[in-house]
Design a protein around this motif. Structure first.
Motif, PDB file in Angstrom:
ATOM      1  N   LEU A  47       0.525  -0.771   0.069  1.00 52.84           N
ATOM      2  CA  LEU A  47      -0.086   0.071  -0.157  1.00 52.84           C
ATOM      3  C   LEU A  47       1.144   1.171   0.060  1.00 52.84           C
ATOM      4  N   GLY A  48       1.700   1.509   1.205  1.00 59.52           N
ATOM      5  CA  GLY A  48       2.452   2.557   0.602  1.00 59.52           C
ATOM      6  C   GLY A  48       3.179   2.669   2.130  1.00 59.52           C
ATOM      7  N   PHE A  49       3.192   4.479   2.512  1.00 55.19           N
ATOM      8  CA  PHE A  49       3.572   4.829   3.283  1.00 55.19           C
ATOM      9  C   PHE A  49       3.465   6.294   3.563  1.00 55.19           C
ATOM     10  N   TYR A  50       3.117   6.821   4.321  1.00 51.57           N
ATOM     11  CA  TYR A  50       3.209   8.390   4.913  1.00 51.57           C
ATOM     12  C   TYR A  50       4.465   8.880   4.612  1.00 51.57           C
ATOM     13  N   PRO A  51       4.676  10.361   3.793  1.00 52.87           N
ATOM     14  CA  PRO A  51       5.714  10.856   3.722  1.00 52.87           C
ATOM     15  C   PRO A  51       6.541  10.890   5.004  1.00 52.87           C
ATOM     16  N   LEU A 112      13.373   9.517   1.843  1.00 54.07           N
ATOM     17  CA  LEU A 112      11.795   9.792   0.750  1.00 54.07           C
ATOM     18  C   LEU A 112      10.261  10.347   0.753  1.00 54.07           C
ATOM     19  N   SER A 113      10.032  11.859   1.003  1.00 56.00           N
ATOM     20  CA  SER A 113       8.729  11.816   1.509  1.00 56.00           C
ATOM     21  C   SER A 113       8.161  12.533   0.518  1.00 56.00           C
ATOM     22  N   ASP A 114       8.558  12.208  -1.069  1.00 52.44           N
ATOM     23  CA  ASP A 114       8.236  13.082  -1.832  1.00 52.44           C
ATOM     24  C   ASP A 114       6.860  12.416  -2.300  1.00 52.44           C
ATOM     25  N   SER A 127      10.329  -4.230  -7.333  1.00 53.25           N
ATOM     26  CA  SER A 127       8.945  -4.621  -5.670  1.00 53.25           C
ATOM     27  C   SER A 127       7.269  -4.134  -6.292  1.00 53.25           C
ATOM     28  N   ALA A 128       6.322  -4.866  -5.690  1.00 49.31           N
ATOM     29  CA  ALA A 128       5.229  -4.205  -6.442  1.00 49.31           C
ATOM     30  C   ALA A 128       5.184  -2.407  -6.234  1.00 49.31           C
ATOM     31  N   PRO A 129       4.422  -1.996  -6.989  1.00 49.16           N
ATOM     32  CA  PRO A 129       4.606  -0.611  -6.692  1.00 49.16           C
ATOM     33  C   PRO A 129       4.152   0.185  -4.926  1.00 49.16           C
ATOM     34  N   PHE A 130       3.884   0.831  -5.013  1.00 44.06           N
ATOM     35  CA  PHE A 130       3.307   1.775  -3.822  1.00 44.06           C
ATOM     36  C   PHE A 130       3.033   2.705  -4.117  1.00 44.06           C
ATOM     37  N   ARG A 131       2.635   3.664  -2.384  1.00 40.95           N
ATOM     38  CA  ARG A 131       2.222   4.688  -2.902  1.00 40.95           C
ATOM     39  C   ARG A 131       3.174   5.244  -1.482  1.00 40.95           C
ATOM     40  N   ILE A 132       3.421   7.229  -1.853  1.00 39.49           N
ATOM     41  CA  ILE A 132       3.952   7.489  -0.801  1.00 39.49           C
ATOM     42  C   ILE A 132       2.745   8.720  -0.206  1.00 39.49           C
ATOM     43  N   GLY A 133       1.539   9.065   0.535  1.00 42.27           N
ATOM     44  CA  GLY A 133       1.642   9.565   0.494  1.00 42.27           C
ATOM     45  C   GLY A 133       0.069   9.616   1.429  1.00 42.27           C
ATOM     46  N   GLN A 134      -0.039  11.204   1.658  1.00 44.24           N
ATOM     47  CA  GLN A 134      -1.666  10.793   2.841  1.00 44.24           C
ATOM     48  C   GLN A 134      -2.614   9.835   2.546  1.00 44.24           C
TER      49      GLN A 134
END
Length: 611
Positions: A47-51, A112-114, A127-134
């Motif tokens: 899923l990804g990560f918060y910035p 990386l926070s962008d 890797s699998a794709p993931f998102r950084i964001g709110q």
């Protein structure tokens, strides 16, 4: 002249052979590289990560020295939209993970926070794709909360878009299995409703009460600060009625719980058929279903959940909240009249349902006493009523000389930790705060030690039935400890450790799988679930939003390998011991995600204020 021609031909043939050998060797070398790289895999939270979050991916498998020479020790983080490298990250030294036997190298790209969508790449492996964001976990919460609708019993369930459809089921629930002090054997009581559980069609007080308790706690803490997570628009029958859909879903469970209470306040344990259901839809099951005997542990959990419901649901349904409080008090009076643990159980009770009691393979202290359950009941009744008599009872249970009220994971065996953290939020319980704080922090330190010793940064040391739920609960403990640390200087490792547990469950694990069906690019597909296995779903064959049980070294279903640590798992619908879902598993995962969202948005807000 002839000799020169022969020489030239021989030379040409030699060159052809030489070139052929070079090409063959080159192909062989490329194949060897490809074979070696194929043994490597990059796993990450899908899923990804918060910035502002810690961000760690893992390279699985041994990386040869030759590969290092060819590709370097550097991995790339690639923006999948702009198709360019945005960060280069050095791999850590290899470590051997004791719980899986995997060789792992960490890639820490927390800097990386962008906001954006990314992959991590090393050589030819991505890797699998993931998102950084709110809001990266918002959909996870929404889908998992909605999964309870698909577990409803006694009513028709209809989602044509997903192909999840069945008629009203189990409308005759249920018949008292054997005589007790209130009911003659064979008495029919109206116990329709509630949720199916544990991948089949049984209904259990202990798991339902603990699930309701955890969800009610989330509503109480976060419905106002995070209203988007508790909307009234999740496409269940009650949507758009002005009440958060999660509360409507909780009420489905509460209605059934209330029907399982006897007139003297005691609560029956469970309801199921005498035999396990075959692979049919719930509305096709025709066997008689029985209500099984009372117990004080279940009665106490019932009392605590009803007390919570009385205060949390009061703004939405005042009279109903009063009904819940009366039921909680009646259950408490029964407990006061019966200070010793009572469990009305016979072997025949478990012919078509789970035991949910002490067993040969499960002899934890919390199953040998009901003190922890009584503590939970007394605590929640105090928090709802502010009656000092309940507070005194809770205090006595907490200080019990047998030390049976312990802080650990919230599970069907033990809701006491939930009561402790609820007490900690209430100033009226101040005399207990120091003791509770000490217990939480002590347990959090133990989890920290496990994470430090684990290549997967895994905080659970019990690889048994429901290990994924346990990992989620250990993450929740770390978030409680992190919040406690506000007053002493934030202990960032608690927050990072909680992130690690979510990362594990969302793909950074030996299988490289998201353990929640329908979430992530590579998720579990074969949850052990009777309705899904019956092939009655007209669309997808899996209900989305179900957390799989996880690795289990004992693997009682004999499908996945035994005694292989975190690799004792199979994404196989027959593996009930590793791939079954339960309603309380989902509650733990939802709670971890919601609490992490709350803390990360608090962190992000703080970071914005400092700019």
């Amino acid at each position: 002249m002839k000799s020169r021609i022969i020489y030239t031909v021989q030379t040409a043939l030699l060159h052809i052979v030489w070139i052929t050998l070079i090409v063959a060797c080159s192909k062989r070398e490329t194949a060897l590289y490809s074979q070696e790289l194929a043994q490597c895999r990059i796993v990450v939270n899908q899923l990804g990560f918060y910035p502002s979050a810690q961000k760690i991916a893992l390279v699985q498998g041994a990386v040869r020295h030759e590969d290092t020479l060819r590709f370097g020790n550097i991995a790339d983080v690639v923006d999948t939209v702009r198709k360019r490298v945005v960060l280069r990250v050095a791999m850590s030294a290899p470590t051997l993970d004791a719980q899986s036997g995997d060789t792992l190298r960490a890639l820490d790209f927390s800097i990386l926070s962008d906001e954006g969508t990314y992959r991590v790449r090393y050589g030819g492996v991505e890797s699998a794709p993931f998102r950084i964001g709110q809001g990266v976990y918002d959909n996870l919460v929404r889908v998992m909360l909605r999964s309870y609708y698909f577990q409803r019993c006694g009513v028709a369930v209809r989602d044509t878009a997903l192909g999840i459809v069945h008629g009203a089921c189990h409308r005759e629930d249920g018949v008292v299995a054997r005589a007790d002090s209130i009911y003659p054997q064979g008495t029919r009581i109206h116990a329709v409703g509630g949720w199916h559980d544990a991948g089949d069609y049984g209904k259990y007080i202990t798991t339902t009460a603990v699930t309701v308790a955890e969800l009610l706690t989330l509503v109480e803490e976060f419905a106002k600060p995070l209203p988007r997570l508790f909307g009234d628009n999740t496409a269940i029958p009650e949507s758009n009625n002005g009440v958060p859909d999660v509360c409507d879903e909780i009420k489905v469970a509460l209605d059934w719980l209330l029907r399982m209470q006897r007139s003297d306040g005691a609560v029956m344990r469970k309801l199921s058929g005498a035999a396990w259901s075959p692979l049919i839809a719930p509305d096709e099951e025709q066997q008689r279903r029985y209500v099984y005997g009372i117990s004080t542990p279940e009665t106490a959990k019932f009392a605590g959940a009803m007390a919570q419901a009385a205060r949390v649901l009061k703004p939405y349904w005042g009279r109903y909240a009063d009904t819940c409080l009366r039921a909680a008090k009646a259950a408490w009076r029964y407990l006061e009249k019966h200070p010793q643990m009572i469990v009305d159980w016979q072997v025949s009770d478990d012919g078509g349902s789970g035991k949910y009691l002490e067993s040969e393979v499960d002899r934890e202290a919390s199953l040998l006493t009901d003190t922890d359950d009584r503590f939970y009941a007394a605590s929640e009744l105090f928090l709802t009523t502010q009656d000092s008599a309940y507070f005194r009872a809770a205090r006595l249970f907490l200080a019990h000389p047998t030390d049976t009220v312990q802080f650990g994971i919230v599970e069907w065996k033990n809701a006491a930790p939930l009561a402790m953290t609820n007490l900690l939020r209430n100033p009226a319980a101040m005399p207990l705060h120091a003791d509770i704080t000490k217990r939480i922090t002590k347990h959090a330190r133990r989890i920290e030690g496990r994470i430090a010793a684990s290549g997967y940064r895994y905080g659970n040391d019990r690889i048994v039935w429901g290990s994924n739920k346990m990992a989620a609960e250990e993450g929740i403990t770390l978030l409680h400890a992190y919040r406690i640390s506000y007053t002493t200087g934030k202990h960032r490792s608690f927050l990072d450790g909680a992130q690690d547990q979510l990362d594990f469950l969302m793909g950074r694990n030996p299988q490289g799988l998201s353990f929640v069906s329908g979430i992530g690019t590579r998720a579990v597909e074969h949850i052990c679930h009777t309705f899904a296995r019956a092939k009655h779903l007209t669309g997808k064959q899996m209900i989305p939003g179900l957390l799989a049980g996880g690795a289990n070294e004992l693997e009682q279903s004999n499908i996945a390998p035994k005694n292989q640590g975190l690799k004792s798992y199979a994404d196989d619908e027959r593996s009930y011991a590793t791939n079954e879902n339960a309603i309380d598993y989902n509650a733990s995962m939802i709670a971890l995600a919601v609490r992490l969202i709350a803390e990360m948005e608090r962190v992000s807000y703080s970071a914005e204020r400092k700019k």
